[in-house]
Design a protein around this motif. Structure first.
Motif, PDB file in Angstrom:
ATOM      1  N   GLY A 220       0.804  -1.207   0.000  1.00  0.00           N
ATOM      2  CA  GLY A 220       0.000   0.000   0.000  1.00  0.00           C
ATOM      3  C   GLY A 220       0.836   1.254   0.000  1.00  0.00           C
ATOM      4  N   SER A 265      -0.816  -0.070  -4.120  1.00  0.00           N
ATOM      5  CA  SER A 265      -2.038   0.716  -4.051  1.00  0.00           C
ATOM      6  C   SER A 265      -1.690   2.135  -3.630  1.00  0.00           C
ATOM      7  CB  SER A 265      -3.038   0.100  -3.081  1.00  0.00           C
ATOM      8  OG  SER A 265      -2.743   0.464  -1.748  1.00  0.00           O
ATOM      9  N   SER A 267      -3.171   3.969  -1.407  1.00  0.00           N
ATOM     10  CA  SER A 267      -3.806   4.293  -0.120  1.00  0.00           C
ATOM     11  C   SER A 267      -3.069   5.390   0.643  1.00  0.00           C
ATOM     12  CB  SER A 267      -3.877   3.031   0.752  1.00  0.00           C
ATOM     13  OG  SER A 267      -2.588   2.468   0.927  1.00  0.00           O
ATOM     14  N   LEU A 288      -3.197   0.080  -7.980  1.00  0.00           N
ATOM     15  CA  LEU A 288      -4.570  -0.147  -7.539  1.00  0.00           C
ATOM     16  C   LEU A 288      -5.067   1.047  -6.742  1.00  0.00           C
ATOM     17  CD1 LEU A 288      -3.822  -3.693  -6.090  1.00  0.00           C
ATOM     18  CD2 LEU A 288      -4.923  -3.271  -8.300  1.00  0.00           C
ATOM     19  N   ALA A 290      -7.007   2.711  -3.624  1.00  0.00           N
ATOM     20  CA  ALA A 290      -7.329   2.398  -2.228  1.00  0.00           C
ATOM     21  C   ALA A 290      -7.471   3.698  -1.471  1.00  0.00           C
ATOM     22  CB  ALA A 290      -6.248   1.528  -1.593  1.00  0.00           C
ATOM     23  N   ALA A 323      -7.687  -4.291 -10.329  1.00  0.00           N
ATOM     24  CA  ALA A 323      -8.224  -5.053  -9.197  1.00  0.00           C
ATOM     25  C   ALA A 323      -9.078  -6.211  -9.683  1.00  0.00           C
ATOM     26  CB  ALA A 323      -9.031  -4.140  -8.282  1.00  0.00           C
TER      27      ALA A 323
END
Length: 336
Positions: A220, A265, A267, A288, A290, A323
């Motif tokens: 992440g 990700s 995030s 990705l 997030a 994803a």
């Protein structure tokens, strides 16, 4: 545009009871405010209302750090099963809104491998989240490799989430500013991002991705510093620096493992410069979306996704297509 958020934390009653009042066993500042805890425990209508307000189609639910990694295996097994059953029930109630990463009793790798298989094949979860070290041991220790073997055989990724550094590291590197500042410095402000990137490189050095070449790891927070350090680390460890070759037994370079075995990700990192770096070093096919709910801001994350200086094709990949491909999620269109 469908938007799938892949690092979205929650807690079930069994996990909450296990963690206790201080949440983390040796960081007294790591407490959850009541409102944060309420949002984390909500894996139903309240959470979905927040998702709707931000334009988020689906969350992949997972444990919140510290998870089960500090817990002895015999105690963690029942809590992991209860957590996984709980998020599977939320998925059954809202199949188009929730998926999930399993919690694992990582102190018992055999039980973890079995629980991952149950979670994927019986409950429909799409991988597992592991929160850093297990009882102060990194996952490159071959003791833990049954977990990797299970994940590769099932074709599901492992999400390697941070945890704060060991107490001795904290005392040496981050202490001296009071508990609240010290914990923040050692955790989300700096320390645990550095350690999680280090953890990923340790897996490469230990031969995890040589033994399990199809295994996929998710990092992440825009890659936990790995994109920033990728060429430097790869050149020094895998290349021929002025001090001479390091003599590792790795079959590939750090950069090659990253581009073959690692997804990242976004995030908690909602700005263009780190995203541009990730696109340049890892590529749009391995990034990705997030939020880091409820620690991150859903609205801020969605606004960033919409406004980021990227192409529409890259936006679609980051928002949902990557994803769907990695996690085996059905395309949009199924009814709730």
């Amino acid at each position: 545009m469908r938007v799938i958020a892949v690092e979205e934390h929650c807690v079930t009653p069994e996990l909450r009871e296990l963690l206790g009042p201080q949440i983390h066993p040796y960081y007294p500042a790591n407490r959850w405010p009541a409102e944060l805890e309420r949002r984390m425990a909500d894996i139903g209508d309240g959470r979905i209302a927040e998702m709707d307000a931000a334009g988020i189609s689906m969350q992949v639910l997972s444990t919140a750090q510290p998870g089960l990694e500090h817990t002895p295996g015999e105690q963690a097994v029942a809590v992991a099963r209860a957590f996984n059953d709980g998020i599977a029930e939320a998925m059954r109630r809202h199949p188009s809104r929730f998926s999930g990463f399993a919690a694992l009793p990582t102190a018992d790798p055999g039980a973890s491998a079995a629980e991952l298989e149950r979670a994927v094949t019986e409950l429909g979860l799409c991988g597992a989240m592991v929160n850093g070290r297990t009882r102060e041991r990194f996952l490159d220790d071959q003791f833990f490799w049954p977990i990797f073997e299970s994940a590769e055989a099932l074709g599901v990724p492992l999400y390697l989430h941070p945890m704060p550094p060991p107490r001795g590291v904290y005392d040496t590197y981050y202490a001296g500013f009071g508990d609240d500042v010290g914990f923040a410095f050692a955790a989300g402000a700096w320390g645990w991002h550095v350690e999680t990137g280090l953890h990923a490189v340790r897996l490469m050095l230990a031969g995890v991705f040589d033994r399990f070449p199809r295994l996929q790891l998710i990092l992440g927070h825009m890659g936990e510093l790995l994109p920033l350090m990728l060429e430097r680390t790869s050149g020094v460890i895998s290349g021929t620096p002025t001090l001479g070759a390091t003599g590792t037994s790795m079959e590939l370079s750090v950069a090659e493992y990253t581009r073959r075995n690692v997804f990242i990700s976004i995030s908690g990192f909602f700005s263009d410069p780190p995203l541009r770096l990730a696109l340049d070093t890892i590529g749009a096919d391995r990034i990705l979306f997030a939020v880091d709910h409820p620690f991150g801001n859903d609205l801020e994350a969605r606004r960033f996704l919409d406004a980021a200086a990227i192409t529409d094709e890259q936006r679609e990949k980051i928002a949902h297509a990557n994803a769907e491909r990695l996690l085996g999620l059905a395309p949009a269109g199924s009814a709730d």
